[in-house]
Write a protein that holds these residues in place. Structure first.
Motif, PDB file in Angstrom:
ATOM      1  N   LEU A  61       0.945  -1.216   0.252  1.00  0.00           N
ATOM      2  CA  LEU A  61       0.301   0.120   0.018  1.00  0.00           C
ATOM      3  C   LEU A  61       1.012   1.177  -0.030  1.00  0.00           C
ATOM      4  N   ASP A  62       1.527   1.493   0.727  1.00  0.00           N
ATOM      5  CA  ASP A  62       2.571   2.678   1.452  1.00  0.00           C
ATOM      6  C   ASP A  62       4.241   2.482  -0.294  1.00  0.00           C
ATOM      7  N   GLY A  63       4.072   1.594  -0.869  1.00  0.00           N
ATOM      8  CA  GLY A  63       4.984   1.402  -1.670  1.00  0.00           C
ATOM      9  C   GLY A  63       6.774   1.003  -1.165  1.00  0.00           C
ATOM     10  N   GLU A  64       6.649   0.859  -0.149  1.00  0.00           N
ATOM     11  CA  GLU A  64       7.823   0.924   1.069  1.00  0.00           C
ATOM     12  C   GLU A  64       8.456  -0.267   0.398  1.00  0.00           C
ATOM     13  N   GLY A  65       9.454  -0.137  -0.419  1.00  0.00           N
ATOM     14  CA  GLY A  65      10.669  -0.874  -0.714  1.00  0.00           C
ATOM     15  C   GLY A  65       9.873  -2.187  -1.511  1.00  0.00           C
ATOM     16  N   VAL A  66       8.665  -1.292  -2.415  1.00  0.00           N
ATOM     17  CA  VAL A  66       8.291  -2.295  -3.205  1.00  0.00           C
ATOM     18  C   VAL A  66       7.448  -0.886  -4.249  1.00  0.00           C
ATOM     19  N   GLU A  67       6.901  -1.686  -4.985  1.00  0.00           N
ATOM     20  CA  GLU A  67       6.114  -0.884  -6.589  1.00  0.00           C
ATOM     21  C   GLU A  67       4.558  -0.159  -5.343  1.00  0.00           C
ATOM     22  N   ARG A  68       4.266   0.818  -5.288  1.00  0.00           N
ATOM     23  CA  ARG A  68       3.239   0.357  -4.897  1.00  0.00           C
ATOM     24  C   ARG A  68       2.247  -0.173  -5.968  1.00  0.00           C
ATOM     25  N   ASP A  69       1.680  -1.204  -5.067  1.00  0.00           N
ATOM     26  CA  ASP A  69       0.290  -1.977  -5.692  1.00  0.00           C
ATOM     27  C   ASP A  69      -0.903  -1.933  -4.454  1.00  0.00           C
ATOM     28  N   VAL A  70      -1.900  -1.740  -4.974  1.00  0.00           N
ATOM     29  CA  VAL A  70      -3.278  -1.063  -4.458  1.00  0.00           C
ATOM     30  C   VAL A  70      -4.259  -2.892  -4.557  1.00  0.00           C
ATOM     31  N   PRO A  71      -4.158  -3.039  -4.734  1.00  0.00           N
ATOM     32  CA  PRO A  71      -4.930  -4.557  -5.885  1.00  0.00           C
ATOM     33  C   PRO A  71      -4.195  -5.345  -4.881  1.00  0.00           C
ATOM     34  N   THR A  72      -2.530  -5.585  -4.651  1.00  0.00           N
ATOM     35  CA  THR A  72      -1.906  -6.553  -4.104  1.00  0.00           C
ATOM     36  C   THR A  72      -2.423  -6.651  -2.665  1.00  0.00           C
ATOM     37  N   ALA A  73      -2.402  -5.265  -1.589  1.00  0.00           N
ATOM     38  CA  ALA A  73      -2.264  -4.249  -0.787  1.00  0.00           C
ATOM     39  C   ALA A  73      -3.207  -4.962  -0.231  1.00  0.00           C
ATOM     40  N   LEU A  74      -4.608  -4.958  -1.106  1.00  0.00           N
ATOM     41  CA  LEU A  74      -5.754  -5.304   0.237  1.00  0.00           C
ATOM     42  C   LEU A  74      -6.574  -6.342  -0.591  1.00  0.00           C
ATOM     43  N   HIS A  75      -5.425  -7.945  -0.978  1.00  0.00           N
ATOM     44  CA  HIS A  75      -5.167  -8.728  -0.963  1.00  0.00           C
ATOM     45  C   HIS A  75      -4.707  -9.663   0.357  1.00  0.00           C
ATOM     46  N   TRP A  76      -4.202  -8.922   0.737  1.00  0.00           N
ATOM     47  CA  TRP A  76      -3.270  -9.013   1.940  1.00  0.00           C
ATOM     48  C   TRP A  76      -3.462  -8.477   3.033  1.00  0.00           C
ATOM     49  N   LEU A  77      -4.335  -7.244   3.339  1.00  0.00           N
ATOM     50  CA  LEU A  77      -4.923  -6.731   4.257  1.00  0.00           C
ATOM     51  C   LEU A  77      -6.209  -7.524   5.071  1.00  0.00           C
ATOM     52  N   GLU A  78      -7.053  -7.644   3.860  1.00  0.00           N
ATOM     53  CA  GLU A  78      -7.820  -8.311   3.470  1.00  0.00           C
ATOM     54  C   GLU A  78      -8.252  -9.803   3.912  1.00  0.00           C
ATOM     55  N   GLN A  79      -6.660 -10.404   3.828  1.00  0.00           N
ATOM     56  CA  GLN A  79      -6.607 -12.232   4.651  1.00  0.00           C
ATOM     57  C   GLN A  79      -6.648 -11.592   6.222  1.00  0.00           C
ATOM     58  N   ALA A  80      -6.285 -10.649   6.407  1.00  0.00           N
ATOM     59  CA  ALA A  80      -5.255 -10.183   7.510  1.00  0.00           C
ATOM     60  C   ALA A  80      -7.294  -9.726   8.561  1.00  0.00           C
ATOM     61  N   ALA A  81      -7.664  -8.962   7.719  1.00  0.00           N
ATOM     62  CA  ALA A  81      -8.942  -9.361   8.708  1.00  0.00           C
ATOM     63  C   ALA A  81      -9.960 -10.039   8.648  1.00  0.00           C
ATOM     64  N   ALA A  82      -9.788 -10.949   7.632  1.00  0.00           N
ATOM     65  CA  ALA A  82     -11.124 -12.312   7.485  1.00  0.00           C
ATOM     66  C   ALA A  82     -10.077 -12.907   9.196  1.00  0.00           C
ATOM     67  N   GLN A  83      -8.780 -12.233   9.604  1.00  0.00           N
ATOM     68  CA  GLN A  83      -8.919 -13.841  10.673  1.00  0.00           C
ATOM     69  C   GLN A  83      -8.768 -12.685  12.126  1.00  0.00           C
ATOM     70  N   ARG A  84     -10.057 -11.081  11.889  1.00  0.00           N
ATOM     71  CA  ARG A  84     -10.425 -10.646  13.217  1.00  0.00           C
ATOM     72  C   ARG A  84      -8.742  -9.706  13.439  1.00  0.00           C
ATOM     73  N   TYR A  85      -8.104  -9.015  12.851  1.00  0.00           N
ATOM     74  CA  TYR A  85      -6.581  -8.818  13.185  1.00  0.00           C
ATOM     75  C   TYR A  85      -7.233  -7.794  13.396  1.00  0.00           C
ATOM     76  N   ARG A  86      -7.795  -6.118  14.438  1.00  0.00           N
ATOM     77  CA  ARG A  86      -7.449  -5.278  14.423  1.00  0.00           C
ATOM     78  C   ARG A  86      -7.477  -3.958  12.685  1.00  0.00           C
ATOM     79  N   PRO A  87      -6.190  -3.685  13.662  1.00  0.00           N
ATOM     80  CA  PRO A  87      -5.137  -2.599  12.388  1.00  0.00           C
ATOM     81  C   PRO A  87      -5.320  -3.168  11.082  1.00  0.00           C
ATOM     82  N   ALA A  88      -5.860  -4.614  10.541  1.00  0.00           N
ATOM     83  CA  ALA A  88      -5.949  -4.222   9.335  1.00  0.00           C
ATOM     84  C   ALA A  88      -8.111  -4.026   8.762  1.00  0.00           C
ATOM     85  N   ASN A  89      -8.296  -4.137  10.138  1.00  0.00           N
ATOM     86  CA  ASN A  89      -9.596  -4.093   9.794  1.00  0.00           C
ATOM     87  C   ASN A  89      -9.850  -2.050  10.046  1.00  0.00           C
ATOM     88  N   MET A  90      -9.156  -1.482  10.646  1.00  0.00           N
ATOM     89  CA  MET A  90      -8.736   0.055  10.777  1.00  0.00           C
ATOM     90  C   MET A  90      -8.281   0.214   9.211  1.00  0.00           C
TER      91      MET A  90
END
Length: 133
Positions: A61-90
């Motif tokens: 999401l931030d392009g930190e060390g990689v090219e910014r890639d919103v779809p990939t960012a959303l994929h990983w954030l949604e995986q964490a959110a599905a496990q009830r990880y509060r920072p990902a949901n926020m």
């Protein structure tokens, strides 16, 4: 019986390896070693370690060390959110509220923010709260 012990030992070693990948990945990220951090954190994320999924998503999401890639960012954030990880949901709630690389979506934003506000089990509250700071 020995087969069960062998399987249990393998499980414990594997779990420890992913915990090591997470802690080593976090340390590499803090030192600015982004390629190393991404490799280690992705390894842990692929094995459903929710904090690693969040960190990988945030890197994309931030392009930190990689090219910014919103779809990939959303994929990983949604995986964490599905496990009830509060920072990902926020973070997902903020992304959809602001339209940060995605169309603004009040319904999705509200759903993620409500999930972040849900009560947690005592063991997860402390670790989740530490990641939100």
């Amino acid at each position: 019986m020995s087969r069960i012990l062998t399987l249990l030992a393998a499980l414990l070693l594997t779990t420890g390896a992913f915990a090591d990948a997470l802690s080593e990945g976090r340390a590499a990220l803090e030192r600015g070693r982004h390629s190393r951090a991404l490799a280690l954190l992705t390894e842990a994320a692929e094995d459903d370690v929710r904090e690693a999924q969040f960190l990988v998503g945030k890197m994309y999401l931030d392009g930190e060390g990689v090219e910014r890639d919103v779809p990939t960012a959303l994929h990983w954030l949604e995986q964490a959110a599905a496990q009830r990880y509060r920072p990902a949901n926020m973070l997902l709630g903020k992304i959809y509220a602001s339209g940060m690389g995605v169309p603004m979506d009040a319904e999705k934003s509200t759903a993620y923010l409500k999930a972040a506000a849900e009560p947690k089990e005592p063991a997860t509250v402390a670790e989740d709260d530490a990641d939100c700071e």
